[in-house]
Design an enzyme around this catalytic site. Sequence first.
Site, PDB file in Angstrom:
ATOM      1  N   HIS A 246       0.138  -6.597  -0.156  1.00 57.58           N
ATOM      2  CA  HIS A 246      -0.402  -7.353   1.478  1.00 57.58           C
ATOM      3  C   HIS A 246       0.757  -8.526   1.430  1.00 57.58           C
ATOM      4  CE1 HIS A 246      -2.559  -9.782   3.695  1.00 57.58           C
ATOM      5  NE2 HIS A 246      -3.275  -9.105   4.616  1.00 57.58           N
ATOM      6  N   GLU A 305      -7.435  -2.233   3.464  1.00 62.71           N
ATOM      7  CA  GLU A 305      -7.728  -1.096   4.054  1.00 62.71           C
ATOM      8  C   GLU A 305      -8.177   0.277   2.693  1.00 62.71           C
ATOM      9  OE1 GLU A 305      -3.132   0.162   4.490  1.00 62.71           O
ATOM     10  OE2 GLU A 305      -3.054  -1.816   5.575  1.00 62.71           O
TER      11      GLU A 305
END
Length: 362
Positions: A246, A305
């Site tokens: 991320h 995700e």
Amino acid sequence: MKSGLEDIVAAETKLSDVDGTAGRLIIRGVSLDDLVATSRFEDVAALLLDGLFEEHSDAASIRAQLGVARVELFTHVKAADAVLLALPPVEAMRALLARIEDGENFATAIRLMAAPAVFLPALLRLQKGEKPIKPDASLSQSADILRMLTGKAPTPQQTAGLDAYLVTISDHGLNASTFASRVIASTHAGLTSSVLAAISALKGPLHGGAPGPVLDMLDAVGEPANARAWLSQALDHGERLMGFGHRIYRVRDPRADALKMALRPIFESGQADAGRIALAEAIEAAALALLKERKPDRPLETNVEYYTALLLDALGFPRNAFTGVFAIGRTVGWIAHAREQMLDGRLIRPQSRYVGPLPKAA
């Protein structure tokens, strides 16, 4: 100048705080863990919008107003012609949202929060050749979304799972789509324009378009025993492992754990294939171990995700609709940031540095 505005503070906000080092997300003074454990979508909407409009609405009032708005907005579904239905779901949804009149008031905010919840399920059914299902104003936002999607009353576990997702992704600092919303809001173009700009940013694969490929990876691996070999080969070919790493978080994304917990009741109650989550956990463990071995200097942990893909799949959403579901939950955050910018901010007008050729002297 920093490329991508890395580490540049562009706004002050009371809405959310993302601590990438500690792996912590705070929304309006409430930690994500506490928020997911105690809140439904309507609760987080009341929390985020509190004080940003003249009207003060609690969760019960917002639920009632969203129900009425969903029923009213259903009439726009008839505008979905063959050209629109040929588009990806999030783009078709954006086109219908553009029919909502611009404004800066609470009524517009309610309509914008209700609209994607109506439009996405309707579009998905139309794209399959099925008849859209009219909203039920008596239901919560999450329960009605699932009913309009599947044609069946959702179970409590399914409704709680979607609520957990919508709460988890309701706001997340000054990400690309939220920044786009604030830029448009700074011109006082209106909330509809802000939300349309945000969706346009969200649909890019570097922002909101990534959960679907997580399922492609699970399908390709197939069995837990294949995980390490398949992932090793993918890394050997320079491929990115979807659902890991991320831009902000240097530790595990706290949203990943919140969604993993939301998944459990659905699988444990037999409403989804229990082998699917076992496969996901095996792949996650193998991926984290390999990433640590191959890239020890880069903090690559599980991100939102990964379990988003499993949860939305278990709830019956097709992969190409995941970005649209993200927009359903994030719209309230976009609206809150837009209003905060309108009330407290200035026109956003950064400078650029010219690096092109200079005019030549005669």
